[in-house]
Design a protein around this motif. Structure first.
Motif, PDB file in Angstrom:
ATOM      1  N   LEU B 145       0.693  -1.045   0.070  1.00 18.95           N
ATOM      2  CA  LEU B 145      -0.016   0.059  -0.136  1.00 18.95           C
ATOM      3  C   LEU B 145       0.761   1.245  -0.148  1.00 18.95           C
ATOM      4  N   LYS B 367       2.824   5.140  -7.404  1.00 17.16           N
ATOM      5  CA  LYS B 367       2.056   4.669  -8.698  1.00 17.16           C
ATOM      6  C   LYS B 367       3.170   4.474  -9.759  1.00 17.16           C
ATOM      7  N   ASP B 368       4.365   4.881  -9.735  1.00 11.73           N
ATOM      8  CA  ASP B 368       5.389   4.834 -10.667  1.00 11.73           C
ATOM      9  C   ASP B 368       6.176   3.532 -10.639  1.00 11.73           C
ATOM     10  N   HIS B 381      -5.205  -0.942  -8.745  1.00 12.60           N
ATOM     11  CA  HIS B 381      -6.762  -1.130  -8.363  1.00 12.60           C
ATOM     12  C   HIS B 381      -6.758  -1.681  -7.187  1.00 12.60           C
ATOM     13  N   TYR B 387      -7.973   0.353   0.227  1.00 10.23           N
ATOM     14  CA  TYR B 387      -7.891   1.809   1.125  1.00 10.23           C
ATOM     15  C   TYR B 387      -9.297   2.175   0.955  1.00 10.23           C
ATOM     16  N   ALA B 391     -11.155   2.391   4.721  1.00 14.08           N
ATOM     17  CA  ALA B 391     -11.803   3.859   5.280  1.00 14.08           C
ATOM     18  C   ALA B 391     -13.375   3.612   5.464  1.00 14.08           C
ATOM     19  N   GLU B 455     -19.761  -4.464  -4.112  1.00 12.95           N
ATOM     20  CA  GLU B 455     -18.933  -3.413  -3.259  1.00 12.95           C
ATOM     21  C   GLU B 455     -17.476  -3.183  -3.729  1.00 12.95           C
ATOM     22  N   LEU B 456     -17.111  -3.850  -4.603  1.00 16.32           N
ATOM     23  CA  LEU B 456     -15.690  -3.906  -5.228  1.00 16.32           C
ATOM     24  C   LEU B 456     -15.615  -3.065  -6.413  1.00 16.32           C
ATOM     25  N   THR B 457     -15.778  -1.637  -6.207  1.00 19.23           N
ATOM     26  CA  THR B 457     -16.076  -0.648  -7.664  1.00 19.23           C
ATOM     27  C   THR B 457     -14.633  -0.181  -8.167  1.00 19.23           C
ATOM     28  N   ARG B 458     -13.385  -0.345  -7.120  1.00 22.30           N
ATOM     29  CA  ARG B 458     -12.433  -0.061  -7.464  1.00 22.30           C
ATOM     30  C   ARG B 458     -11.449  -0.912  -8.288  1.00 22.30           C
ATOM     31  N   VAL B 459     -12.117  -1.961  -8.275  1.00 28.99           N
ATOM     32  CA  VAL B 459     -11.207  -2.949  -9.226  1.00 28.99           C
ATOM     33  C   VAL B 459     -12.197  -3.271 -10.452  1.00 28.99           C
ATOM     34  N   THR B 460     -11.439  -3.783 -11.464  1.00 29.51           N
ATOM     35  CA  THR B 460     -12.223  -3.892 -12.738  1.00 29.51           C
ATOM     36  C   THR B 460     -12.887  -5.466 -12.673  1.00 29.51           C
ATOM     37  N   LEU B 461     -13.799  -5.730 -13.542  1.00 29.36           N
ATOM     38  CA  LEU B 461     -14.573  -6.823 -13.340  1.00 29.36           C
ATOM     39  C   LEU B 461     -13.758  -7.957 -13.827  1.00 29.36           C
ATOM     40  N   ILE B 464     -11.808  -9.069 -10.826  1.00 27.27           N
ATOM     41  CA  ILE B 464     -12.632  -9.865  -9.826  1.00 27.27           C
ATOM     42  C   ILE B 464     -12.424 -11.168 -10.292  1.00 27.27           C
TER      43      ILE B 464
END
Lengths: 588, 475
Positions: B145, B367-368, B381, B387, B391, B455-461, B464
């Motif tokens: 993280l 990020k880099d 993601h 995070y 949160a 609920e996992l909207t920050r990762v792509t389908l 998942i």
């Protein structure tokens, strides 16, 4: 060109005093010590000259000479500014690297603009034309697509007695002669302008055009007009720099001036390495070709940090006078204010709040007032928009720099620590931010996108502020205690937050949203809310709506639908209608 | 005004005044700013000082060892005509030095002709190489993280009594150049550790020495020690001396250098003390207005440059007075450094080690250094999702403490379970546990799989589909 004007008698960090000539003038450029470090006169008292030095003074001695130049601190203007990176007093950093290696040496005097390049000059005026200061008398292609206008210096007017033929010239070769009164002056592509004086224009206009940044929360919720001034205050780690970089990348300005003022070295390196590889969607050319970088990182001398802001804004005004729209980013104005404070402290001036000098507010005002949308002397329209980052200590917005800045800007993008912690980016808090340009730019939206943007935007804001109120209650009693209509507000607000306001600067699709995409996305969410409200009024529980498959689609549309394939958004609208109609029939 | 060229070595007898570690010396001509002086007291004992301000025939001198035993008449001051320089050499690894860079391990002065100015010089931004290689520390909360990159400055924000020293030692022990999941890392590169202690207790210095010895790294470590009972003014030089050696090792000897500075709060206090005695206008909490620039001059001595293979990575440690992150020292540090690892008192009290408070921690360069070709393509993601979920869990936990856990909705209950497992299984690990990046990512996915897929909207389908464990988390 320079003569000795005094002998150094006192040294304290970047501030030196010398005894000598009474003919030195305020803000004159001086060369200090045997190494001839660049400095600027900031105080005169009898034969005592006080100067701030733009380089590290370690090792400088009392008794060493100080030289006057008779000129104020100026920048060089002309073709070759774009794609450059300078330090705070416009020394070209790549040349410094060639001369002194990876570390910045002292006492280096280098021409800001490269003298040997030849530029193809095409005259626009001929012999005998009478011209006024600021008038364009020729053009040069500075990059493949950027036309650099060569103007008569703003403080000269007269009759052209000679203009060169079209051809390739260096910036120092004479390209025209101008008769001013009885005197004849040679004009070159290279011109100088003192940084602390703003450049003249014909008139100042109100602006009704927004500076489009492709950032949804900025363009749709808190737009800044071209020629406006915006502030981004935020505690560390809340994303000031990322937001500034995003604006520098995507703003629809023709020239970007990016001032890294007292910030990290790696951040400037990132811009330097990234911008040449990013393509400007409007010109199809690398972003670096429209960018001028001023880098005075936090470990570079503090007085030059103070100068960097003026160096940047003067270059911005120069391009504005050609009739271009310029966006200037200053990251961070707090470091600039601290440089003022440091020099003030060394001069033992009486401080006001938190050690800042009493003239802090005045200096901030002078800076932000150099933003504006103007009619140039040529009758063109140009603008300088300023986006200033503010770094309040402890994230406390009541500190002097944030407070004074608020007086001189009309757009306030407040970054929020808790949003940043939850990795909601950009972490601009919708309830703490404001824009005074909303009414000004509403007409532009109506014309360009053909919708009542302001009404939609206000409706969405209403939902978000209602959510804030409701979540206070939820914190006390839990969401189940709320009636379903209010729970729907929470649901829609979540869609707005996660589906619209959040924007991933690292995602290739999501990094830039065209205004058309923005307004369609907002429309979809509001449409969803409206249809859902109807269903809820028929006593359908909110959980049914929460579990609709289209909810997930709405949250993902920002990165699933690119700017070019917006018909997909119409598809989503159909899905909303279908799924809602289904519910309509289930709950009669 | 005389225009005589200064003779380095001019000596002045007697001083005008002494206040704390600050002396005002009269009668020296053509003194240079920041020059080093040698001070001899009435008994003939020598100590070093530095010029802080010069005027006509008057200058202000800061005495490193403090002014105890100095008298107005019996003191003589010799101006050496140069700024403070220390010898730098590869053979300084394995040695122990005092706060001013002088050997204190009984060994001789390093044999070298290379002396470097402790103040260094700013790196030209055009000469920098942007950091991209991640360092695998084996600690999930960092690697997953708050990824640390080579050439990054990432401080540890801690508080009194928390295990920041253990954490720093564990990082030193386990740090290797990270490799993409499924590929082998390389081990052969030259590394070095430069350790600077400012005002810390003997026990702390001993702890680090023991830890370096146990891991067999001691011969690769140079230690600069200004301990709690050493003169505070020397502290102003200690980190600079350490960084000067680090720069030499990284940029001349092509080594990868990890610099640990502890404790920056003590450094800042010494700076405040000097500023206060000189009667400077204070800004916040009595700290001088130039604290930001002063700290930046040290933190910015980090990174990579194009002419060398080597790098400097900095991990400054600071204890936040009463755990207050808005205190000027952590606050200004956070504005300069590229993120921060924040330790949380509540996690520490729950017995979680390392007690890294995930939400206020950040690595700006992460990020880099992650993603496809560096760690794994889902890393970014995955991190955003962890995070966001953690949160949200904090909100749920606050709500649960008001209305009780049983009253929570089904999904929120799952969040609570997720939160507990996250702290116990992801953040928490043993002092000797060295997790690979793949293990870290796996643990994260296992935890995310406790939540419903919607609920996992920050990762792509796609992600998942590929990584989500178990059937469907939803009911």
């Amino acid at each position: 060109m320079s003569e000795q004007v005094g002998i150094i008698t006192w040294i304290n960090g970047p501030v030196v005093r010398a005894r000598g000539s009474r003919h030195v003038s305020m803000l004159e450029l001086v060369e200090v010590g045997e190494e001839r470090l660049v400095g600027e006169v900031i105080g005169l008292d009898g034969d005592i000259i006080t100067a701030q030095v733009y380089e590290e003074t370690s090792g400088m001695r009392t008794g060493a000479p100080i030289f006057g130049t008779g000129l104020p601190l100026s920048v060089e203007l002309g073709p070759g500014l774009l794609k450059s990176i300078f330090d705070g007093v416009q020394r070209p950093l790549p040349l410094i690297e060639m001369q002194s290696g990876s570390f910045i040496g002292r006492g280096m005097r280098l021409d800001p603009l490269y003298r040997k390049d030849r530029w193809r000059f095409t005259p626009r005026c001929k012999e005998g034309d009478s011209v006024i200061g600021g008038q364009i008398f020729g053009v040069v292609m500075e990059t493949e697509t950027f036309e650099h206008h060569i103007m008569v210096p703003p403080d000269l007017s007269g009759t052209l007695t000679w203009v060169v033929e079209e051809g390739e010239y260096t910036i120092e070769e004479p390209i025209a002669r101008l008769k001013v009164g009885k005197e004849e002056k040679e004009l070159t592509m290279l011109q100088r302008w003192p940084v602390r004086r703003y450049r003249p224009y014909k008139s100042r206009l109100g602006s009704t055009t927004p500076l489009i940044t492709g950032q949804r929360i900025l363009d749709t919720f808190f737009p800044v007009a071209k020629g406006g001034a915006a502030g981004i205050p935020g505690p560390f780690g809340s994303g000031k720099t990322v937001t500034q970089h995003s604006i520098a990348k995507w703003a629809d300005a023709e020239v970007i001036v990016y001032i890294g003022c007292g910030e990290r070295g790696n951040e400037m390196t990132e811009v330097l390495q990234e911008f040449p590889h990013l393509v400007d969607p409007r010109s199809g050319r690398p972003l670096m070709e429209r960018t001028v970088l001023i880098a005075n990182t936090s470990n570079m001398p503090v007085a030059a940090r103070e100068a960097s802001i003026y160096t940047g804004i003067t270059i911005a005004e120069y391009y504005r006078d050609m009739g271009y729209h310029v966006a200037l980013m200053a990251d961070s104005t707090s470091r600039w204010a601290e440089a003022l404070r440091e020099v003030s402290g060394r001069l033992e001036e009486m401080p006001v709040e938190e050690g800042y000098p009493a003239y802090l507010a005045g200096r901030l005002a002078e800076f932000y007032e150099r933003a504006g949308y103007v009619e140039t002397v040529n009758g063109d329209y140009g603008s300088v928009s300023i986006v200033g980052a503010v770094s309040p200590p402890g994230g406390d917005f009541s500190e002097p720099v944030t407070q004074h800045t608020k007086r001189f800007i009309r757009c306030f993008w407040a970054l929020d620590k808790s949003l940043a912690s939850a990795r909601h980016f950009p972490a601009i808090h919708w309830l703490d931010s404001y824009s005074e340009y909303l009414e000004d730019v509403a007409g532009w939206w109506r014309e360009k996108v053909g919708v009542d943007w302001l009404r939609m935007r206000n409706h969405a804001m209403e939902i978000l502020s209602e959510e804030a109120r409701l979540s206070q209650i939820v914190k006390l009693v839990g969401p189940d205690a709320l009636p379903d209509e209010e729970r729907l507000i929470l649901e829609t607000a979540r869609l707005l937050r996660e589906g619209f306001l959040q924007q991933n600067a690292m995602d290739t699709v999501d990094a830039y949203s065209s205004v058309e995409k923005q307004i369609k996305m907002l429309d979809l969410i509001l449409h969803f809310h409206e249809r859902a409200l109807r269903v809820v009024k028929r006593r359908a529980p909110v959980s049914v709506i929460h579990n609709l498959p289209v909810v997930d689609t709405l949250i993902r549309m920002k990165s699933a639908v690119s700017n070019e394939e917006q018909e997909k958004l119409d598809e989503i609208r159909k899905q909303i209608d279908e799924q809602m109609s289904q519910l309509d029939s289930e709950y009669r | 005004m005389s225009s005589v060229i200064v003779q380095s070595g001019q000596e002045v007898l007697g001083v005008r005044s002494i206040a704390g570690p600050i002396m005002i010396v009269e009668g020296a001509a053509n003194v240079s700013y920041d020059e080093v002086v040698e001070i001899r007291d009435a008994q003939g004992r020598m100590r070093l000082g530095r010029v802080l301000e010069v005027g006509e025939k008057v200058c202000v001198v800061q005495v490193f060892a403090g002014s105890t035993g100095l008298s107005i008449d019996g003191t003589s001051v010799r101006f050496l005509g140069d700024t403070l320089r220390i010898p730098v050499a590869e053979e300084m690894l394995g040695r122990v030095f005092g706060g001013l860079g002088n050997p204190v391990d009984g060994g001789p002065q390093p044999l070298t002709d290379t002396y470097a100015d402790v103040n260094g010089a700013p790196i030209n931004p055009t000469a920098r190489v942007y950091p991209r290689d991640y360092i695998q520390t084996g600690i999930s909360a960092i690697d997953g993280l708050n990824t640390l990159l080579r050439g990054q400055k990432l401080p540890i924000f801690s508080g009194a009594g928390m295990p920041h020293d253990q954490l720093a030692a564990q990082i030193v022990r386990q740090a290797t150049l990270g490799a993409e999941v499924g590929k082998q890392g390389t081990q052969s590169e030259q590394f070095a550790v430069v350790f600077a202690a400012m005002g810390v207790k003997h026990d702390v210095a001993d702890f680090f020495r023991r830890s370096f010895t146990e891991s067999g790294a001691l011969t690769r470590v140079a230690m600069f020690l200004n301990l709690a009972d050493d003169p505070p003014v020397e502290r102003l030089v200690t980190p600079r001396a350490a960084l000067t050696l680090a720069e030499y090792l990284a940029y001349e000897c092509q080594m990868h250098v990890l610099v640990i500075l502890t404790d920056m709060t003590n450094y800042c206090e010494a700076l405040r003390q000097i500023s206060n005695i000189r009667g400077e206008v204070p800004s916040r909490k009595g700290y001088p207005g130039y604290l930001y620039s002063d700290l930046a001059a040290m933190y910015e001595r980090t990174g990579r440059i194009s002419t060398s293979e080597g790098s400097i990575t900095q991990i400054p440690i600071l204890t936040m007075p009463s755990d207050d992150i808005t205190h000027p020292v952590p606050d200004l540090t956070g504005y300069i450094t590229e993120g921060q690892i924040t330790l949380g008192r509540d996690l520490d009290q729950k017995g979680i080690y390392p007690p890294i408070a995930v939400l206020p921690s950040l690595s700006r360069l992460m990020k880099d250094g992650i993603g496809k070709g560096r760690t794994r393509e889902d890393h970014s993601h995955w991190g955003a999702q962890l995070y966001a979920a953690y949160a949200h869990m904090q909100d749920v936990r606050a709500l649960a403490s008001v209305i009780g856990e049983e009253e929570l909705g089904e999904v929120d209950q799952k969040y609570l379970q997720f939160g507990r497992a996250f702290e116990r299984e992801f953040v928490n690990q043993a002092l000797t546990e060295n997790r690979t990046i793949e293990q870290t990512l796996d643990i994260g996915w296992r935890l995310l799989s406790m939540l419903p897929k919607e609920e996992l909207t920050r990762v792509t389908l796609d992600e998942i589909k590929r990584y989500h464990k178990g059937e469907d988390g939803s009911s």
